[in-house]
Write an enzyme that holds these catalytic residues in place. Structure first.
Site, PDB file in Angstrom:
ATOM      1  N   GLU A 126       4.992   6.576   5.029  1.00 28.37           N
ATOM      2  CA  GLU A 126       3.624   6.835   4.545  1.00 28.37           C
ATOM      3  C   GLU A 126       2.857   7.758   5.476  1.00 28.37           C
ATOM      4  O   GLU A 126       2.101   8.624   5.039  1.00 28.37           O
ATOM      5  CB  GLU A 126       2.869   5.509   4.378  1.00 28.37           C
ATOM      6  N   ASP A 157       6.034   2.133   8.830  1.00 25.39           N
ATOM      7  CA  ASP A 157       6.005   3.171   9.877  1.00 25.39           C
ATOM      8  C   ASP A 157       4.599   3.295  10.450  1.00 25.39           C
ATOM      9  O   ASP A 157       3.611   2.940   9.809  1.00 25.39           O
ATOM     10  CB  ASP A 157       6.485   4.518   9.322  1.00 25.39           C
TER      11      ASP A 157
END
Ligand SMILES: [Zn+2]
Length: 378
Positions: A144, A86
């Site tokens: 994250e 991400d």
């Protein structure tokens, strides 16, 4: 020159292709559909490179996560490489462009470059049929950048089985130093409830939530200690409705950073147990230190020395440094597993519009990781 570095240098344009494929698949943390598409590309890439042992961990609210296992039998001991697919970039927010040796784009540095390096490090090991007594697990998560709530347990579970953890997160600008130290981090939410009243007619009847919050902010800042590496930032405040109404509600969002594990409990208690300044207000505070610091201990220095020696063999000096930012490496280090971070590409501009990597350096970083894995795998 080393066989692995040679092979990777010959493949520079293919390495760039991998990075471009991953970067074009934009993957803002909150968009599951897009993150899943990026995951598919990652999976395809791994399967075409290595071929086997792919486990998809399906997630409902964030992107699916992947566990890739590099091994030629069922060794029990393992090395762990962790990464995230991400990014902080909304779809279309940042264009991809190449300018000479520089590649700009969403996540090229944080951390699709790191994913690319890892894929190619493994591909190089496979190319020369390098396997050892330990397997390599490459775990790629999807949240994250939003705190890793959906991957923390998995990361810790895999780290517990691992001899060492390698984190190809962005390196330190501008010379690509690796991270042998990272701050720990926590978030807190402070809510104040006051008593509203008319600011003119009943000026002394109310209890202002905003005033209480103001005192709280000043008081919280006293907990910061530059020498000890403890910082506190009240980054968001809100409250009140009209200038002529004594505020009933006020809220602050607080970010805390620490440098030592044993600071966590102390600071957490100090934040959670607030004094009250204005009679009639009520304070509610929630949150915790979510990530322990990555402390530069003996084991970390030992890991760094290995990387430094490989870099020297490749003809350059690999530096080390510390970062105020936290990563998933904080979780693995927090449970005592030797962790080295910042192994990602040479580049800069994480989380800002100048995010970039140096293309011609990608083979060097991939070779660095590959040879370190090879050494620890034996
Ligand atoms: Zn990152």
């Amino acid at each position: 020159m080393s066989q692995i570095l040679n092979y990777l240098k010959e493949n520079e344009s293919n390495i760039l292709d991998t990075l471009l494929r991953l970067t074009k698949a934009e993957s803002p943390s909150h968009n599951k559909v897009l993150v899943d598409q990026c995951g598919e590309i990652l999976r395809n890439e791994y399967e075409s490179f290595i071929g086997h042992e792919v486990e998809c961990i399906e997630k409902e609210s964030v992107g699916n996560q992947y566990k890739f296992t590099y091994s030629n039998n069922s060794e029990s001991e393992q090395l762990l490489v962790i990464g995230h697919m991400d990014t902080v970039w909304d779809e279309g927010a940042l264009p991809i462009k190449q300018d000479g040796d520089l590649l700009y784009g969403p996540g090229v540095f944080d951390m699709k470059g790191g994913l690319t390096i890892t894929l190619w490090a493994l591909k190089a090991l496979k190319e020369f049929n390098y396997f050892g007594s330990k397997k390599i697990v490459f775990l790629v998560t999807s949240d994250e950048e939003i705190g890793s709530a959906h991957s923390k347990d998995l990361i810790i579970q895999e780290a517990k089985r691992s001899r060492a953890v390698f984190v190809p997160e962005s390196s330190i600008e501008p010379d690509g130093a690796v991270k042998t130290e990272r701050k720990g981090a926590g978030k807190f939410l402070l809510k104040v409830e006051g008593i509203s009243s008319h600011a003119g007619i009943n000026a002394w009847d109310g209890a202002s939530a905003i005033e209480e919050l103001a005192y709280q902010i000043i008081d919280l800042k006293k907990l910061a200690n530059r020498d000890e590496g403890i910082s506190i930032n009240v980054g968001v405040v809100s409250g009140g409705t009209r200038s002529n109404v004594i505020a009933k509600e006020a809220v602050a969002e607080i970010d805390v950073r620490i440098t030592k594990k044993d600071q966590a409990e102390v600071i957490q208690n100090q934040i959670l147990n607030r004094p009250q300044f204005i009679a009639g207000t009520n304070i509610e505070i929630t949150g915790e230190i979510e990530r322990f610091p990555l402390e530069r201990n003996e084991q970390v220095v030992e890991l760094y020395e290995v990387f430094k020696e490989i870099a020297a063999n490749h003809g350059y000096d690999l530096k080390e440094g510390s970062s105020g930012g936290a990563s998933d490496g904080n979780f693995t280090s927090g449970i005592g597993v030797p962790t080295i971070d910042g192994l990602g590409p040479l580049g800069g501009g994480a989380h800002n519009e100048s995010e970039h990597v140096y293309i011609s350096n990608l083979p060097y970083r991939a070779a660095l990781l590959a040879e370190a894995l090879l050494k620890y795998m034996k």
